[in-house]
Design a protein around this motif. Structure first.
Motif, mmCIF file in Angstrom:
data_model
loop_
_atom_site.group_PDB
_atom_site.id
_atom_site.type_symbol
_atom_site.label_atom_id
_atom_site.label_comp_id
_atom_site.label_asym_id
_atom_site.label_seq_id
_atom_site.Cartn_x
_atom_site.Cartn_y
_atom_site.Cartn_z
ATOM 1 N N THR A 38 -3.287 24.682 -7.443
ATOM 2 C CA THR A 38 -2.272 23.952 -6.664
ATOM 3 C C THR A 38 -0.913 24.646 -6.747
ATOM 4 O OG1 THR A 38 -2.260 22.430 -8.528
ATOM 5 C CG2 THR A 38 -3.267 21.634 -6.566
ATOM 6 N N GLN A 39 -0.655 25.329 -7.875
ATOM 7 C CA GLN A 39 0.637 26.026 -8.002
ATOM 8 C C GLN A 39 0.592 27.441 -7.418
ATOM 9 O OE1 GLN A 39 0.978 25.824 -12.256
ATOM 10 N NE2 GLN A 39 1.346 23.601 -12.236
ATOM 11 N N GLY A 40 -0.610 27.916 -7.098
ATOM 12 C CA GLY A 40 -0.749 29.258 -6.515
ATOM 13 C C GLY A 40 -0.368 30.375 -7.475
ATOM 14 N N VAL A 41 -0.715 30.197 -8.762
ATOM 15 C CA VAL A 41 -0.396 31.241 -9.759
ATOM 16 C C VAL A 41 -1.512 32.290 -9.739
ATOM 17 C CG1 VAL A 41 0.037 31.720 -12.192
ATOM 18 C CG2 VAL A 41 0.770 29.532 -11.200
ATOM 19 N N THR A 42 -1.190 33.480 -9.288
ATOM 20 C CA THR A 42 -2.200 34.531 -9.154
ATOM 21 C C THR A 42 -2.161 35.481 -10.358
ATOM 22 O OG1 THR A 42 -0.594 35.606 -7.730
ATOM 23 C CG2 THR A 42 -2.432 34.511 -6.643
ATOM 24 N N PRO A 43 -3.254 36.226 -10.594
ATOM 25 C CA PRO A 43 -3.314 37.069 -11.798
ATOM 26 C C PRO A 43 -2.183 38.092 -11.893
ATOM 27 C CG PRO A 43 -5.498 36.856 -10.829
ATOM 28 C CD PRO A 43 -4.547 36.210 -9.875
ATOM 29 N N ASP A 44 -1.640 38.543 -10.749
ATOM 30 C CA ASP A 44 -0.574 39.551 -10.843
ATOM 31 C C ASP A 44 0.714 38.976 -11.446
ATOM 32 O OD1 ASP A 44 -0.191 37.978 -8.609
ATOM 33 O OD2 ASP A 44 0.803 39.550 -7.461
ATOM 34 N N ASP A 71 -10.345 28.004 -4.595
ATOM 35 C CA ASP A 71 -8.888 28.064 -4.712
ATOM 36 C C ASP A 71 -8.456 28.633 -6.057
ATOM 37 O OD1 ASP A 71 -8.252 26.732 -2.147
ATOM 38 O OD2 ASP A 71 -9.411 25.126 -3.068
ATOM 39 N N ALA A 72 -9.361 28.629 -6.994
ATOM 40 C CA ALA A 72 -9.123 29.241 -8.311
ATOM 41 C C ALA A 72 -10.491 29.548 -8.894
ATOM 42 C CB ALA A 72 -8.363 28.293 -9.236
ATOM 43 N N GLY A 115 -7.211 38.716 -6.581
ATOM 44 C CA GLY A 115 -5.912 38.110 -6.298
ATOM 45 C C GLY A 115 -5.910 36.598 -6.157
ATOM 46 N N ARG A 116 -6.986 35.929 -6.504
ATOM 47 C CA ARG A 116 -7.070 34.465 -6.450
ATOM 48 C C ARG A 116 -6.668 33.919 -7.837
ATOM 49 N NH1 ARG A 116 -10.779 32.599 -2.644
ATOM 50 N NH2 ARG A 116 -10.028 34.380 -1.455
ATOM 51 N N PRO A 117 -6.035 32.732 -7.951
ATOM 52 C CA PRO A 117 -5.724 32.186 -9.271
ATOM 53 C C PRO A 117 -6.947 32.219 -10.187
ATOM 54 C CG PRO A 117 -4.706 30.831 -7.585
ATOM 55 C CD PRO A 117 -5.565 31.848 -6.862
#
Ligand code: FES
Length: 565
Positions: free
Chosen positions: A247-253, A117-118, A140-142
């Motif tokens: 858990t917050q879904g913050v992706t590198p972009d 998930d990260a 594109g994964r956290p």
């Protein structure tokens, strides 16, 4: 059991034609590692481990990774390490640069293919950090970068030493006959004495600062020495944040953006960073569809002062930089020139980070913008008939007396030719000549080696010559210094005019006008072009993939099929 079908262990199931069977089978094999069902239902944090028995710079990784795991477990996640390609700068043939893209593909594909998930990217040595950021950005994964940290400097007969600026300094003295075999062997044993990356502002330290400036490494972590307990605390905190990013879904972009790339470019200039930083930043930018223009580099360079007094251009080492306030102090000085709204993996903007900054600085090592080491940036791009798509000069590490000069070319047709002839006592060369190295670029078959720092020809070195204008399509170690024009684009092996230079031609360098020009008539160049022999095609394997798809330095030497532009 995983709570959602697209999270944790249930991500990206192996195809057996029956989804429930695939998950049941995966759980059953994961249980073979002793995990309970409850543990297997937690968010999974992959830890990309780029250590290997070949990589001295990463020898602290087992301890760091334990600390990352502690942070992940304490925050309710399940850590899972996985190995990737490891690139140890001096251990790879022909160069580690050639394998940066292989590591980025490995990192990207293993993040995407395995259930996580990260991901925590653990890297340090020169090419590993850009490879990991490139791969994770494309996956594109956290993701969050954990840096291995720099080595501590050592001592030799009362003098501080650190790889690899001092490696080159002592080697130049040995070549000039000032040191004997015993002393150079003593130096050899003291250049790199702890775990960690080279302790000067070379490529590894530059990329660490770039990672923090981009916002993908935690604030304050770029410069912590590898052996300092703060490094372990940073690793633990990185593990914690990885769970929160998942858990917050913050992706590198959301972190690596056009604006954070410009921040990183400005930092690169203010720290007097490695020329390799331009290539790696261009490659990272390409993964999100952004071009780093060399014209923009010149604009930023002209308005960004050099603030950091570190070797190779200055006097100090990374441990001093950390004690002096680290990158936070540099960012604080540059605040008015930065995009403060950019987000960091800490979950706050750069502006918010700087607002809570403690504010300590040792201004001998990190200077204020009002009293900089140099009022303009460390790197400058040159254009002209010799480099139609640009070349780079690290003016912070060059001799200003050579900035406006015309010289007679002394040409070496390849790195092999250079090694064979540079110390030939019959070499026709004078101190005011320009040394030109061809066929050392990305497509040359040499893997764009760091041989742009051509040695001063033996007979001139022994006569006391310390610097000359040197021009090539090669790269230069971030730890080297001199009046050196690099990354000439297009390269000789790709039909660039650099390949048409002959010994005796006149070349003009004007740093003031940002020009590098070959003074040869177009008709004569056409005649030489018609006679040129193309380089041999690589027959197979990664070398073929590399030669067929690598782009030029202005596009970060990435593969054409990996960029988003
Ligand atoms: Fe690894 Fe210098 S050899 S950072």
């Amino acid at each position: 059991m995983a709570k959602r079908q697209d999270q944790g262990l249930a991500r990206g199931l192996t195809n057996y034609g029956d989804r429930d069977f695939s998950l049941y089978l995966r759980r059953s094999f994961a249980k073979a590692m002793g995990y309970s069902l409850d543990t297997l239902s937690k968010p999974i944090v992959g830890i990309a481990d780029s250590s290997s028995g070949y990589n001295n710079c990463h020898r602290n990784f087992p301890e760091l990774i334990e600390a990352v795991k502690r942070g992940v477990l304490a925050t309710g996640g399940l850590p899972m390490t996985f190995p990737t390609v490891s690139l140890a700068e001096p251990m790879l043939h022909p160069t580690s640069m050639m394998f940066r893209n292989l590591m980025s593909i490995d990192t990207e594909e293993m993040i995407r293919a395995q259930p996580m998930d990260a991901v925590v990217l653990v890297g340090g040595c020169d090419k590993t950090v850009p490879a990991q950021i490139m791969g994770a950005t494309s996956a594109g994964r956290p993701a969050i970068q954990l840096l291995g940290g720099p080595m501590i400097s050592a001592q030799h007969e009362g003098e501080r030493l650190g790889a690899c600026t001092d490696c080159r300094r002592f080697w130049a003295r040995y070549r000039a006959g000032e040191l004997g075999d015993d002393e150079i062997e003593g130096v050899e044993s003291r250049l790199a004495t702890t775990a960690g990356t080279c302790p000067v502002m070379g490529t590894a330290s530059t990329m660490a600062c770039i990672a923090e400036a981009l916002g993908i490494a935690l604030p304050g972590t770029a410069a912590i020495p590898a052996v300092h307990a703060d490094r372990l605390r940073a690793a633990e905190e990185t593990g914690r944040r990885a769970v929160e990013l998942a858990t917050q879904g913050v992706t590198p972009d959301q972190i690596v953006t056009e604006k954070s790339i410009e921040n990183a470019l400005r930092v690169l200039l203010a720290i007097g960073g490695s020329t390799n930083g331009i290539i790696h930043l261009a490659a990272i930018a390409g993964r999100i569809g952004v071009e780093v223009s060399l014209e923009r580099l010149n604009e930023i360079s002209d308005e960004t002062p050099v603030l950091v007094n570190l070797k190779p251009a200055g006097e100090h080492y990374m441990e001093d930089f950390y004690a002096a306030g680290g990158l936070g102090a540099v960012l604080r000085e540059l605040r008015d020139m930065l995009h403060l709204e950019t987000m960091t993996v800490a979950g706050e903007t750069l502006g918010a980070r700087l607002a809570r900054d403690p504010g300590y600085v040792d201004s001998e090592i990190i200077r204020p913008t009002a009293d900089p080491i140099d009022p303009v940036g460390g790197l400058v791009a040159l254009f002209g008939s010799l480099a139609p798509d640009g070349a780079i000069l690290k003016r912070a590490a060059a001799d200003e007396a050579l900035f406006e000069a015309e010289g007679r070319a002394v040409v070496f047709s390849s790195p092999a030719d250079l090694a064979e002839r540079i110390d030939d006592p019959d070499l026709d060369v004078a101190p005011e000549d320009f040394l030109v190295l061809q066929n050392a670029g990305p497509k040359s078959g040499y893997g764009m080696p760091e041989c742009g720092y051509l040695p001063i020809p033996g007979k001139l070195a022994r006569a006391g010559v310390k610097d000359m204008v040197r021009i090539s399509d090669a790269r230069m170690s971030g730890t080297a210094f001199g009046t050196i024009v690099l990354h000439v684009t297009p390269e000789a092996a790709d039909g660039g005019p650099l390949g048409l230079v002959r010994s005796g031609d006149a070349i003009r360098l004007s740093v003031k006008n940002r020009r590098i020009d070959l003074d040869v008539a177009e008709g004569e160049l056409e005649r030489r072009r018609a006679e040129a022999t193309p380089i041999a095609a690589e027959p197979r394997g990664y070398a073929k993939l590399y030669q067929d798809h690598v782009l030029q330095a202005d596009q970060g030497c990435d593969f054409d099929f990996l960029r988003s532009v």
